[in-house]
Design a protein around this motif. Sequence first.
Motif, PDB file in Angstrom:
ATOM      1  N   LYS A 164      -5.877   0.398   3.903  1.00 24.30           N
ATOM      2  CA  LYS A 164      -5.347  -0.867   4.402  1.00 24.30           C
ATOM      3  C   LYS A 164      -4.990  -1.826   3.279  1.00 24.30           C
ATOM      4  CE  LYS A 164      -7.520  -0.803   8.934  1.00 24.30           C
ATOM      5  NZ  LYS A 164      -8.265  -1.568   9.927  1.00 24.30           N
ATOM      6  N   SER A 165      -5.493  -1.571   2.073  1.00 26.96           N
ATOM      7  CA  SER A 165      -5.168  -2.426   0.931  1.00 26.96           C
ATOM      8  C   SER A 165      -5.103  -1.583  -0.333  1.00 26.96           C
ATOM      9  CB  SER A 165      -6.203  -3.544   0.758  1.00 26.96           C
ATOM     10  OG  SER A 165      -7.426  -3.008   0.290  1.00 26.96           O
ATOM     11  N   VAL A 166      -4.363  -2.054  -1.311  1.00 28.92           N
ATOM     12  CA  VAL A 166      -4.252  -1.344  -2.584  1.00 28.92           C
ATOM     13  C   VAL A 166      -5.623  -1.270  -3.252  1.00 28.92           C
ATOM     14  CG1 VAL A 166      -3.212  -1.440  -4.898  1.00 28.92           C
ATOM     15  CG2 VAL A 166      -1.818  -1.926  -2.880  1.00 28.92           C
ATOM     16  N   GLU A 167      -6.441  -2.289  -3.060  1.00 32.00           N
ATOM     17  CA  GLU A 167      -7.775  -2.321  -3.668  1.00 32.00           C
ATOM     18  C   GLU A 167      -8.666  -1.185  -3.167  1.00 32.00           C
ATOM     19  OE1 GLU A 167      -5.654  -5.873  -4.117  1.00 32.00           O
ATOM     20  OE2 GLU A 167      -6.346  -5.109  -2.202  1.00 32.00           O
ATOM     21  N   GLN A 168      -8.387  -0.642  -1.994  1.00 27.45           N
ATOM     22  CA  GLN A 168      -9.175   0.461  -1.448  1.00 27.45           C
ATOM     23  C   GLN A 168      -8.824   1.809  -2.093  1.00 27.45           C
ATOM     24  OE1 GLN A 168      -8.171   0.248   2.725  1.00 27.45           O
ATOM     25  NE2 GLN A 168     -10.021  -0.921   3.199  1.00 27.45           N
ATOM     26  N   ILE A 169      -7.733   1.852  -2.833  1.00 25.62           N
ATOM     27  CA  ILE A 169      -7.240   3.115  -3.387  1.00 25.62           C
ATOM     28  C   ILE A 169      -7.849   3.355  -4.765  1.00 25.62           C
ATOM     29  CG2 ILE A 169      -5.200   4.433  -4.071  1.00 25.62           C
ATOM     30  CD1 ILE A 169      -3.573   2.522  -2.199  1.00 25.62           C
ATOM     31  N   PRO A 170      -8.680   4.393  -4.910  1.00 25.80           N
ATOM     32  CA  PRO A 170      -9.171   4.760  -6.240  1.00 25.80           C
ATOM     33  C   PRO A 170      -8.068   5.552  -6.956  1.00 25.80           C
ATOM     34  CG  PRO A 170     -10.201   6.141  -4.584  1.00 25.80           C
ATOM     35  CD  PRO A 170      -9.305   5.176  -3.858  1.00 25.80           C
ATOM     36  N   VAL A 215       0.847  -1.195   0.000  1.00 23.07           N
ATOM     37  CA  VAL A 215       0.000   0.000   0.000  1.00 23.07           C
ATOM     38  C   VAL A 215       0.880   1.242   0.000  1.00 23.07           C
ATOM     39  CG1 VAL A 215      -1.769   1.303   1.267  1.00 23.07           C
ATOM     40  CG2 VAL A 215      -1.894  -1.202   1.157  1.00 23.07           C
ATOM     41  N   PHE A 216       1.894   1.255   0.875  1.00 24.78           N
ATOM     42  CA  PHE A 216       2.806   2.394   0.920  1.00 24.78           C
ATOM     43  C   PHE A 216       3.493   2.582  -0.435  1.00 24.78           C
ATOM     44  CE2 PHE A 216       7.072   4.057   1.161  1.00 24.78           C
ATOM     45  CZ  PHE A 216       6.830   5.311   1.703  1.00 24.78           C
ATOM     46  N   ASP A 217       4.004   1.510  -1.003  1.00 26.76           N
ATOM     47  CA  ASP A 217       4.707   1.595  -2.286  1.00 26.76           C
ATOM     48  C   ASP A 217       3.803   2.168  -3.372  1.00 26.76           C
ATOM     49  OD1 ASP A 217       6.988   0.562  -1.099  1.00 26.76           O
ATOM     50  OD2 ASP A 217       6.690  -1.467  -1.898  1.00 26.76           O
ATOM     51  N   HIS A 218       2.538   1.773  -3.379  1.00 25.75           N
ATOM     52  CA  HIS A 218       1.582   2.273  -4.364  1.00 25.75           C
ATOM     53  C   HIS A 218       1.357   3.778  -4.185  1.00 25.75           C
ATOM     54  CE1 HIS A 218      -1.681   1.809  -7.272  1.00 25.75           C
ATOM     55  NE2 HIS A 218      -2.368   2.648  -6.516  1.00 25.75           N
ATOM     56  N   LEU A 219       1.113   4.198  -2.936  1.00 31.86           N
ATOM     57  CA  LEU A 219       0.870   5.614  -2.666  1.00 31.86           C
ATOM     58  C   LEU A 219       2.117   6.462  -2.904  1.00 31.86           C
ATOM     59  CD1 LEU A 219      -1.340   5.235   0.531  1.00 31.86           C
ATOM     60  CD2 LEU A 219      -2.098   5.954  -1.758  1.00 31.86           C
ATOM     61  N   ASP A 237     -14.581  19.096  -3.675  1.00 24.74           N
ATOM     62  CA  ASP A 237     -15.973  19.187  -4.126  1.00 24.74           C
ATOM     63  C   ASP A 237     -16.412  18.032  -5.006  1.00 24.74           C
ATOM     64  OD1 ASP A 237     -16.280  21.489  -2.672  1.00 24.74           O
ATOM     65  OD2 ASP A 237     -16.242  22.847  -4.418  1.00 24.74           O
ATOM     66  N   GLU A 238     -15.539  17.540  -5.866  1.00 27.49           N
ATOM     67  CA  GLU A 238     -15.891  16.467  -6.803  1.00 27.49           C
ATOM     68  C   GLU A 238     -15.341  15.106  -6.373  1.00 27.49           C
ATOM     69  OE1 GLU A 238     -17.955  17.123  -9.362  1.00 27.49           O
ATOM     70  OE2 GLU A 238     -18.016  19.189  -8.623  1.00 27.49           O
ATOM     71  N   LEU A 239     -14.991  14.969  -5.110  1.00 27.61           N
ATOM     72  CA  LEU A 239     -14.382  13.739  -4.614  1.00 27.61           C
ATOM     73  C   LEU A 239     -15.350  12.559  -4.728  1.00 27.61           C
ATOM     74  CD1 LEU A 239     -11.604  13.195  -3.318  1.00 27.61           C
ATOM     75  CD2 LEU A 239     -12.738  13.275  -1.111  1.00 27.61           C
ATOM     76  N   CYS A 240     -14.856  11.450  -5.246  1.00 32.06           N
ATOM     77  CA  CYS A 240     -15.697  10.261  -5.394  1.00 32.06           C
ATOM     78  C   CYS A 240     -15.992   9.661  -4.015  1.00 32.06           C
ATOM     79  CB  CYS A 240     -15.036   9.237  -6.313  1.00 32.06           C
ATOM     80  SG  CYS A 240     -13.613   8.370  -5.607  1.00 32.06           S
ATOM     81  N   PRO A 241     -17.119   8.961  -3.883  1.00 36.43           N
ATOM     82  CA  PRO A 241     -17.486   8.367  -2.598  1.00 36.43           C
ATOM     83  C   PRO A 241     -16.438   7.398  -2.049  1.00 36.43           C
ATOM     84  CG  PRO A 241     -19.339   8.271  -4.122  1.00 36.43           C
ATOM     85  CD  PRO A 241     -18.146   8.754  -4.901  1.00 36.43           C
ATOM     86  N   GLU A 242     -15.751   6.649  -2.932  1.00 40.30           N
ATOM     87  CA  GLU A 242     -14.744   5.687  -2.480  1.00 40.30           C
ATOM     88  C   GLU A 242     -13.590   6.387  -1.782  1.00 40.30           C
ATOM     89  OE1 GLU A 242     -17.122   4.122  -5.740  1.00 40.30           O
ATOM     90  OE2 GLU A 242     -15.826   5.867  -5.691  1.00 40.30           O
ATOM     91  N   LEU A 243     -13.167   7.524  -2.315  1.00 39.26           N
ATOM     92  CA  LEU A 243     -12.071   8.262  -1.696  1.00 39.26           C
ATOM     93  C   LEU A 243     -12.549   9.012  -0.457  1.00 39.26           C
ATOM     94  CD1 LEU A 243      -9.093   8.746  -1.883  1.00 39.26           C
ATOM     95  CD2 LEU A 243      -9.516  10.595  -3.504  1.00 39.26           C
ATOM     96  N   ARG A 244     -13.741   9.570  -0.521  1.00 38.47           N
ATOM     97  CA  ARG A 244     -14.298  10.272   0.642  1.00 38.47           C
ATOM     98  C   ARG A 244     -14.434   9.320   1.843  1.00 38.47           C
ATOM     99  NH1 ARG A 244     -16.081  15.211   1.092  1.00 38.47           N
ATOM    100  NH2 ARG A 244     -16.328  15.538  -1.134  1.00 38.47           N
TER     101      ARG A 244
END
Length: 112
Positions: free
Chosen positions: A89-95, A6-10, A70-77
């Motif tokens: 907590k997982s790469v899959e959670q990252i939009p 997750v860290f490496d992805h971010l 303002d335009e943030l998607c629900p997954e990121l919000r």
Amino acid sequence: MSRQAVFDHLAGLLRPYAQHHIIKTDTPTHLYLEEHVSSAKPQMFAAAQEKASYVSFHLFPVYTKPALLDELCPELRARMQGKSCFNFKSVEQIPTEELKTLLAAAHESLSG
């Protein structure tokens, strides 16, 4: 999935901005970029940091310019903690595409 992945992805999303900002910290578990400013005290631009059970992603311009959200998607919000921090907590959670767009807008907001 490990916190390291997750860290490496971010951190990978942040690295393109390192050429435009000051790298304050760059370790295998913490990447911290500061703005180039003329004042005596630089401010955070963005950071990714591995914590005990998640990885935090801070994007300070959204704190100072909340209209960026303002335009943030629900997954990121749903990942927001406070006004400028997102926890994953997982790469899959990252939009990823949404976060890339937000990073670009935050970076652009600094020049105007």
